[in-house]
Design an enzyme around this catalytic site. Structure first.
Site, PDB file in Angstrom:
ATOM      1  N   GLU A   1     -12.822 -15.341  53.243  1.00 36.86           N
ATOM      2  CA  GLU A   1     -11.057 -14.629  53.354  1.00 36.86           C
ATOM      3  C   GLU A   1     -10.771 -14.215  54.675  1.00 36.86           C
ATOM      4  O   GLU A   1     -10.167 -13.090  54.731  1.00 36.86           O
ATOM      5  CB  GLU A   1     -10.971 -13.799  52.245  1.00 36.86           C
ATOM      6  CG  GLU A   1     -11.277 -14.428  50.770  1.00 36.86           C
ATOM      7  CD  GLU A   1     -10.964 -13.346  49.629  1.00 36.86           C
ATOM      8  OE1 GLU A   1     -10.877 -12.063  49.945  1.00 36.86           O
ATOM      9  OE2 GLU A   1     -11.113 -13.755  48.466  1.00 36.86           O
TER      10      GLU A   1
ATOM     11  N   GLU B   1     -15.435 -21.443  43.386  1.00 32.08           N
ATOM     12  CA  GLU B   1     -15.257 -20.342  42.411  1.00 32.08           C
ATOM     13  C   GLU B   1     -14.172 -20.754  41.241  1.00 32.08           C
ATOM     14  O   GLU B   1     -13.146 -20.021  41.222  1.00 32.08           O
ATOM     15  CB  GLU B   1     -14.579 -18.963  42.948  1.00 32.08           C
ATOM     16  CG  GLU B   1     -15.506 -18.633  44.241  1.00 32.08           C
ATOM     17  CD  GLU B   1     -15.097 -17.209  44.998  1.00 32.08           C
ATOM     18  OE1 GLU B   1     -14.154 -16.491  44.465  1.00 32.08           O
ATOM     19  OE2 GLU B   1     -15.481 -17.015  46.050  1.00 32.08           O
TER      20      GLU B   1
HETATM   21  C1  XIL Z   1     -14.858 -10.927  41.935  1.00 28.14           C
HETATM   22  C2  XIL Z   1     -15.769 -10.748  40.855  1.00 28.14           C
HETATM   23  O1  XIL Z   1     -15.910 -11.690  40.011  1.00 28.14           O
HETATM   24  C3  XIL Z   1     -15.406  -9.403  40.270  1.00 28.14           C
HETATM   25  O2  XIL Z   1     -16.539  -9.002  39.285  1.00 28.14           O
HETATM   26  C4  XIL Z   1     -15.321  -8.278  41.323  1.00 28.14           C
HETATM   27  O3  XIL Z   1     -14.819  -7.014  40.635  1.00 28.14           O
HETATM   28  C5  XIL Z   1     -14.329  -8.600  42.315  1.00 28.14           C
HETATM   29  O4  XIL Z   1     -14.582  -9.836  43.027  1.00 28.14           O
HETATM   30  N1  XIL Z   1     -12.759 -14.018  45.569  1.00 28.14           N
HETATM   31  C6  XIL Z   1     -14.383 -13.917  45.803  1.00 28.14           C
HETATM   32  C7  XIL Z   1     -15.169 -13.362  44.751  1.00 28.14           C
HETATM   33  O5  XIL Z   1     -14.710 -14.198  46.932  1.00 28.14           O
HETATM   34  O6  XIL Z   1     -16.417 -12.600  45.296  1.00 28.14           O
HETATM   35  C8  XIL Z   1     -14.396 -12.606  43.834  1.00 28.14           C
HETATM   36  O7  XIL Z   1     -15.231 -11.951  42.734  1.00 28.14           O
HETATM   37  C9  XIL Z   1     -13.285 -13.027  43.506  1.00 28.14           C
HETATM   38  C10 XIL Z   1     -12.355 -13.597  44.489  1.00 28.14           C
END
Ligand code: XIL
Length: 386
Positions: free
Chosen positions: A161, A277
């Site tokens: 990001e 994701e």
């Molecule tokens: C999220 C996790 O799923 C949660 O458990 C945590 O509290 C916050 O982060 N983008 C990403 C991930 O790259 O690492 C994030 O994961 C979600 C958004």
């Protein structure tokens, strides 16, 4: 004649039953098998899973997926909570579990503005560090973490990001604007902070695949900026193997043609594409738009949490159709897509129950809270049924 017709109907009926029985019996029961000739299918594994809570979820993950990403335990604040302290036990366990099950393991993530402790950008006097000191810190962290799992974690989300929705590098200090919250970490280094992170990761494990990962990846400004970044690294001979497209999507965003278009555009760069994701919320959207910025918070009450007692069939079907359409596109682009990873194992575990509104009941994955496959599972597998 009438008897002949009846016999014909009976034969037709028998054939239909036989065909449907065969196709149900033929339906792959495991995602990794269904897509074996197309791309890997993975899941994010929670720290609690790795540490032995919910063994059934871990067993489900081992049977369904051939790739795994730790959801939180390799993030800076988890693995390196204090300047001289690393905490490797959860990650060691995760890697051992992954190896035991022959998983392709992805390290997530090395350089990010979130879940990174404040001390990273400060000296012992709490003053901001300068470029050299920050680069030293970044190098030390990457060398230690990537080096520890050299040859065992096959790929890294090196930078997460780093580009905003307008396509600007997050190191850029807005003219006249107030410094952004990631400014202390990135801005003193300057715009080559991404390149430096990739160089350090490559030095720490020359065989590891290295990725750039982001959200809202279909925004035209981001397509341009991420493509530009990849081309810049390539022209400087900095190793970059792929782009991670997070995929925290909804029932109506992004549009299918936006997904198709972004896969086509990123596909021109000659690097691997990963959906890293994936989850699809069925809940009404809160005030954060389509952003997956983990720091966004919203409140909303009952209107934003309509399915606490279960998901109506009609919405269940919408989710299945949406998943089928999206996987239809992934299959179409299978020559450039290397992996599709779901962000979680089952609905009960998904971060979307808490993001951006805490404590909602969402249904974004393929397995329900009892670990049963949902109709979205069959819909996904159906996209590759012969
Ligand atoms: C999220 C996790 O799923 C949660 O458990 C945590 O509290 C916050 O982060 N983008 C990403 C991930 O790259 O690492 C994030 O994961 C979600 C958004």
């Amino acid at each position: 004649m009438r008897r002949g017709m009846r016999a014909g109907v009976l034969i037709l009926w028998t054939v239909l039953v036989a065909v449907s029985v065969i196709s149900v019996a033929d339906e792959p029961k495991e995602l990794k098998d269904a897509f074996a000739s197309r791309f890997r299918v993975g899941a994010a594994i929670g720290t609690h899973h790795t540490m032995g809570q919910e063994p059934e979820s871990l067993a489900l993950a081992a049977s369904q997926f051939n790739a795994a990403t730790p959801e939180n335990l390799l993030k800076w604040q988890a693995v390196h909570p204090a300047p001289d302290r690393y905490q490797f036990e959860p990650a060691d366990r995760f890697v051992a579990w992954g190896e035991q099950h022959g998983m392709f393991l992805v390290g997530h993530t090395l350089v990010w503005h979130s879940q990174t402790p404040r001390w990273v950008s400060q000296g012992t006097d709490q003053k901001p560090l300068d470029r050299d000191a920050l680069l030293d810190r970044m190098k030390g962290h990457i060398e230690t973490v990537v080096g520890r799992y050299r040859g065992r974690i096959q790929a890294w989300d090196v930078v997460n990001e780093a580009i905003d929705d307008q396509g600007r590098l997050r190191s850029a200090v807005p003219e006249g604007g107030s410094p952004r919250r990631f400014a202390p970490w990135y801005s003193p280094i300057g715009d080559d902070f991404i390149e430096m992170a990739f160089e350090f990761a490559h030095a720490a494990d020359p065989n590891a695949e290295l990725y750039y990962n982001d959200y809202n990846e279909w925004f035209p400004a981001k397509i341009e900026a991420i493509s530009g970044l990849v081309r810049r690294l390539q022209s400087k001979n900095v190793r970059i193997d792929g782009i991670g497209l997070q995929g925290h999507w909804g029932l109506d965003y992004p549009k299918l043609d936006e997904i198709d278009h972004m896969l086509t555009e990123y596909g021109k760069l000659g690097v691997k594409l990963m959906v890293t994701e994936l989850d699809i919320t069925v809940l009404p959207s809160a005030s954060n738009g389509t952003s997956a910025d983990v720091n966004a918070r919203a409140t909303g009450g009952d209107r934003l949490d309509p399915y606490r007692d279960g998901l109506p069939d009609a919405v269940q079907r919408k989710l299945a159709d949406r998943y089928a359409a999206i996987f239809g596109l992934f299959v179409k682009h299978a020559n450039t897509i290397d992996r599709v990873t779901f962000w979680g194992v089952h609905d009960g575990h998904s971060w979307r129950n808490h993001f951006p509104v805490r404590g909602r009941t969402d249904y974004p994955l393929l397995f329900d809270r009892r670990l049963e496959p949902k109709s979205a599972f069959s819909a996904v597998v159906g996209t590759v049924r012969p």
